[in-house]
Design an enzyme around this catalytic site. Structure first.
Site, mmCIF file in Angstrom:
data_model
loop_
_atom_site.group_PDB
_atom_site.id
_atom_site.type_symbol
_atom_site.label_atom_id
_atom_site.label_comp_id
_atom_site.label_asym_id
_atom_site.label_seq_id
_atom_site.Cartn_x
_atom_site.Cartn_y
_atom_site.Cartn_z
ATOM 1 C CE LYS A 109 27.800 -47.264 62.177
ATOM 2 N NZ LYS A 109 27.619 -47.600 63.598
ATOM 3 N NE ARG B 29 31.187 -47.835 65.830
ATOM 4 C CZ ARG B 29 31.743 -47.040 66.738
ATOM 5 N NH1 ARG B 29 32.232 -45.870 66.377
ATOM 6 N NH2 ARG B 29 31.808 -47.412 67.993
ATOM 7 N N GLY C 260 25.435 -56.183 61.761
ATOM 8 C CA GLY C 260 26.429 -57.240 61.906
ATOM 9 C C GLY C 260 27.172 -57.609 60.647
ATOM 10 C CG MET D 26 29.141 -53.607 56.644
ATOM 11 S SD MET D 26 29.728 -54.477 55.187
ATOM 12 C CE MET D 26 30.303 -53.105 54.293
ATOM 13 N NE ARG E 39 20.762 -49.262 63.732
ATOM 14 C CZ ARG E 39 21.594 -50.278 63.564
ATOM 15 N NH1 ARG E 39 22.328 -50.350 62.491
ATOM 16 N NH2 ARG E 39 21.686 -51.226 64.451
ATOM 17 C CG HIS F 92 23.728 -61.658 64.942
ATOM 18 N ND1 HIS F 92 23.244 -62.853 64.468
ATOM 19 C CD2 HIS F 92 24.029 -60.916 63.852
ATOM 20 C CE1 HIS F 92 23.253 -62.840 63.156
ATOM 21 N NE2 HIS F 92 23.743 -61.679 62.752
ATOM 22 C CB SER G 155 -11.362 -62.826 37.688
ATOM 23 O OG SER G 155 -10.480 -63.015 38.782
ATOM 24 C CB CYS H 26 -8.811 -64.680 41.507
ATOM 25 S SG CYS H 26 -8.986 -65.526 39.947
ATOM 26 C CE1 TYR I 295 -11.779 -59.765 42.180
ATOM 27 C CE2 TYR I 295 -13.260 -58.298 40.981
ATOM 28 C CZ TYR I 295 -12.719 -59.560 41.172
ATOM 29 O OH TYR I 295 -13.082 -60.598 40.374
#
Ligand code: PEP
Ligand code: MG
Length: 889
Positions: free
Chosen positions: A26, A96, A105, A107, A352, A468, A777, A844, A864
């Site tokens: 902020k 703030r 929400g 703080m 923000r 909220h 693998s 895998c 992969y």
């Protein structure tokens, strides 16, 4: 002297956007907006370093902090022409919090600070509006007492409700200035009664109290829960922002609101937001009054009869629109804004990067790349792969019958069904027993985070799209319906009533976060279609990523799904899953229970055509792509009949005495089956099983090559190898079978034989194993189990405690342990490659679909990753991000 305080205002600032770590999100953005010349009320930021200092020094402040705060207050005073604490011309401020990462929400905020019995008179005189002045003062007492002094908010609400009732007032705005004065007296009396001291009248004492409360709230339980959920380190600290007050509650030419520069739910490129006339700060997000739309277009779409900002304050709206565009162009991202209009004059309170659904994230990233605002690569990095899960979640089948109980706002998309619960604790409790729940609340607050997390979906009866519940649900990717005002929730009776119908706790309901509907019962769902922006972003990701993405699939349905999702082959076909089929299980049991090789071969002969058919189908679906088939893995006893009826059935097919069968069944039971007679160990004892499977594979390859017109190159994988001789023993059987099938069919099939690397010994001896194994693998499920010595089947009962107690951050069966298991994988790769430079390496285990683990796979340069079909898109994007991050270094 250390600099603890950074000022901003009047088109200048000591900070900037990139100082986020020091100033918090902020603070850094307020500084940046100020530098951009936008109308920001002047103020200052106390840095996050002060927060760290505060906790490192027994909750004390650095010695020179108050001098710096005083100087900064004087600077604000110079810019506003007011003086903090002055009784005739007082400067009022807001306080703030502002952490590095946004913690919605979490703080607490204090507005109107600096008001007292004296300065309220000055505010009345300056504004010429007594009602406004006393309303502001009572709000301040209420907020300050709640946040700083710990006198609960509802105690004040109660006083106000009783007062209003006594006077016959319905709305707060009905109160006269004198009535507000009476309420204030009652508020002050309440504080004095609760705390044994009067409400602080000294503005300086108020300010330091508020600063302390912000720092204190960094360690409150809500903040701790949020940090734990989102992996935010405690030592980051929060900053404190102190700013000159501007008032959205100075009558009908004042307003306050929140907005997103694009729609945070759909991503549509249209300003989206809500505001309230004659309201202050938290009124909009608190959801206690239903807000109005900002644009006319949104108002029409929402069918709202309350005028839009565009209509009621066209000038301020025009200026706001311009600022939105400027900020979006500047930050190259969708912004979430807070603003206040004081008597027609617009002030920006926050900007923000806006939280958004996965759908919106995708659309915004693709649109911004198409608009030339960001590159394709940036677009790829903008979307959280794990959040794609939201898009892969089901929606309600349009053909399904909808028994609509009530309609609220479509706050977060997707649909979910579950049992109705009314408290977060109950949601957590039921979720712990694997039950699906819908959490229904009048409104949610930060105390509900754990319950929201545990639920499939969230329903509230109050609050807008930025309440909220809506904001948090979107962040979590959970369906949410908010503000369903026609529903009445009775917490005491544990019921939900709407349209004359009552639902009890435990009743099954469905919410549709796309339409805002609450439906009775469970409703058929549809799987999502992946096209449009999704397909485009996936294409960009495919252009970038180095690793291939395969899938773990054992059935034609899975294989088709995976191919549709973009899988580039099968990395693991667990053949044991094909044996569990109802029709086959008898033949499988016959094979296991046979006491002679001849008996076993008779049973295997029955299984051969079925397996051949399975593999042919998989090869056909995956034509042109590699398919890795793993030989039978599980402990044999898993297949055995568990009931008397089952035993009798097999005994009759085999023509043997059930008693003998029972004895054989008991003999096969193992104490530690996960470490027992499974994997290649089965093939060592019963080579004919591996031979049957190899024959089925080669014959299927011949058949599929004919139907598809493309050669099939099967990759045959041997499980649970720890010794080279084990691998060689099985490979010899496979090679011999290849030869036999070639002789019989006249077709020579090209194939590879490789191994799972899923035991620590195999990692260490990888060089030797790679002499004959053509690919590896990594089976990181078993490798995690054996590296930790933790049974993968029993881990769930205690791993949670390790996480709660902070011993580990992640369940190693979900996200690969990069240090221990990771080092084993790395050793396996290095030693395998040293022996056979072109060896093909993949993974895998379940980790193959986990973005953090995929990052690790990139770091050891696997060829992969293979994951379950629904994770293929996640893996495609995560692999592209891993490539980009690796390039950046
Ligand atoms: C593994 O162990 O990681 C693996 C993929 O095999 P399975 O889960 O079948 O044991
Ligand atoms: Mg395994």
């Amino acid at each position: 002297m250390a600099k603890w305080v950074y000022g901003f205002g009047d088109g200048r600032a000591e900070g900037a956007a990139e100082m986020r770590d020091l100033l918090g999100g902020k603070g850094a953005n307020l500084a940046e907006m100020s530098n951009l010349g936008l109308p920001v009320p002047p103020g200052f930021t106390i840095t996050t370093e002060v927060c760290t200092w505060y906790y490192d020094n027994g909750r004390q402040y650095p010695a020179d902090l108050d001098t710096q705060v005083d100087a900064a207050l004087t600077a604000i005073g110079d810019m506003t022409g007011r003086v903090f604490g002055d009784k005739d011309n007082p400067l009022l401020v807001s306080v703030r919090s502002g952490a590095r990462a946004s913690m919605p929400g979490m703080m607490d905020t204090v507005l109107n600070l600096g008001l007292n019995d004296q300065t309220v008179l000055a505010l009345e005189a300056a504004s010429g509006d007594a009602r406004f002045a006393y309303d502001s003062y009572r709000r301040f007492i209420q907020m300050y007492s709640d946040v700083v002094l710990g006198v609960e908010h509802h105690a004040f609400e109660e006083i106000l409700d009783i007062f209003k009732e006594g006077k016959g007032h319905a709305l707060d705005t009905d109160l006269s200035p004198d009535e507000w004065k009476q309420v204030i007296e009652r508020y002050k009396a309440l504080v004095e009664e609760e705390l044994d001291q009067p409400f602080p009248q000294d503005p300086r004492e108020q300010l330091w109290g508020a600063i302390g409360a912000v720092f204190g709230s960094w360690m409150n339980p809500r903040a701790n829960t949020y940090r734990a959920l989102y992996n935010i380190p405690a030592n980051w600290g929060t900053a404190v922002n102190v700013q000159a007050m501007v008032f959205g509650n100075m009558g009908d030419t004042s307003a306050t609101g929140v907005a997103f520069t694009r729609n945070p739910s759909t991503g549509e490129n249209a300003l989206y937001g809500e505001f309230l006339v004659n309201a202050q700060g938290e009124d909009v997000v608190a959801g206690t009054r239903t807000p109005q739309n900002i644009t006319e277009a949104a108002r029409i779409e929402a069918k709202s009869d309350k005028p839009s900002l565009e209509k009621v304050m066209p000038e301020a709206f025009g200026q706001f629109l311009e600022i939105c565009n400027k900020l979006e162009q500047h930050y190259c991202d969708m912004q979430d804004l807070e603003f206040t209009i004081e008597r027609g004059r617009l002030w920006m309170l926050q900007t923000r990067s806006g939280k958004r659904t996965a759908k919106a994230a995708m659309k915004i990233a693709v649109d911004m790349a198409d608009e030339g605002l960001i590159s394709h690569e940036e677009a790829i990095l903008r979307v959280d792969p794990a959040a794609l899960d939201q898009l892969l979640h089901p929606t309600i089948d349009p053909a399904a019958r909808r028994d609509i109980v009530a309609t609220g706002l479509p706050a977060s998309p997707g649909a979910a069904s579950g049992q109705l619960v009314f408290t977060s604790d109950e949601a957590v409790e039921l979720a712990g027993t694997e039950q699906k729940v819908i959490l229904a609340r009048v409104e949610t607050s930060p105390e509900d985070i754990h319950g929201m997390h545990a639920s499939q979906g969230i329903l509230t009866t109050r609050g807008g799209m930025t309440s909220h519940a809506a904001v948090v649900a979107r962040g979590m990717g959970k369906p949410c319906v908010s503000g369903a005002g026609s529903i009445v929730i009775d917490y005491r009776k544990e019921t939900l009533t709407a349209g004359g119908r009552t639902f009890n706790k435990g009743d099954i309901v469905t919410i549709d976060g796309g339409t805002g509907e609450l439906l009775a019962g469970a409703v058929p769902m549809l799987q999502p279609q992946l096209s449009g922006d999704f397909a485009e972003l996936m294409e960009w990701a495919d252009d970038v990523r180095r690793m291939k993405i395969r899938t773990n699939a054992d059935t034609p349905t899975d294989a088709r799904h995976a191919r549709d999702f973009g899988a580039e082959g099968i990395g693991l076909c667990r053949t044991e899953h094909m044996f569990f089929d109802d029709e086959r299980i008898i033949a499988v049991r016959e094979m296991i229970l046979a006491e002679t090789e001849t008996g076993r071969r008779t049973a295997l002969a029955k299984l051969l055509p079925m397996q051949r058919q399975d593999f042919t189908e998989l090869f056909e679906i995956m034509h042109g792509l590699p398919v890795t088939i793993r030989l039978l893995d599980p402990p044999l006893h898993e297949f055995l009949p568990k009931t008397e009826k089952g035993i009798a059935e097999v005994a009759s097919v085999m023509g043997v005495d059930p008693e003998r069968l029972r004895a054989r069944t008991h003999a096969l039971v193992e104490l530690n089956p996960m470490l027992g007679h499974r994997g290649c160990r089965l093939a060592i004892t019963y080579p004919e099983v591996a031979e049957m499977q190899a024959r089925a594979i080669f014959e299927a390859a011949v058949a599929a090559a004919k139907t598809t017109g493309e050669p099939v190159v099967p990759e045959i994988m041997v499980p649970l190898v720890s010794l080279k001789p084990e691998f060689d023993f099985v490979k010899a059987r496979i090679d011999a079978m290849a030869e036999a099938v070639a002789q019989e069919t006249g077709v020579t099939v090209a194939y590879q034989v490789g191994t799972m690397i899923e035991l620590p010994r195999a990692c260490l001896r990888a060089a030797e194993i790679a002499e004959t194994a053509e690919f590896f693998s990594f089976g990181t499920n078993d490798l995690t189990q054996t590296a930790f010595g933790i049974s993968r089947d029993d881990a769930a009962s205690f791993i949670g405690d390790y996480m709660k107690k902070g011993l580990i951050d992640q369940d190693p069966f979900i996200s690969l342990d990069p240090e221990g298991v990771g080092e084993l994988v790395q050793i396996g790769c290095e030693r395998g490659r040293a022996q056979r430079p072109d060896i093909k390496l993949g993974i895998c285990g379940e980790h193959g679909g986990d973005p953090a683990s995929i990052d690790f796979c990139e770091s050891v340069k696997l060829d992969y990753v293979s994951c379950s079909p629904f994770r293929v898109p996640i893996a495609r994007l995560a692999a592209a991000q891993a490539t980009l991050k690796a390039r950046k270094g």
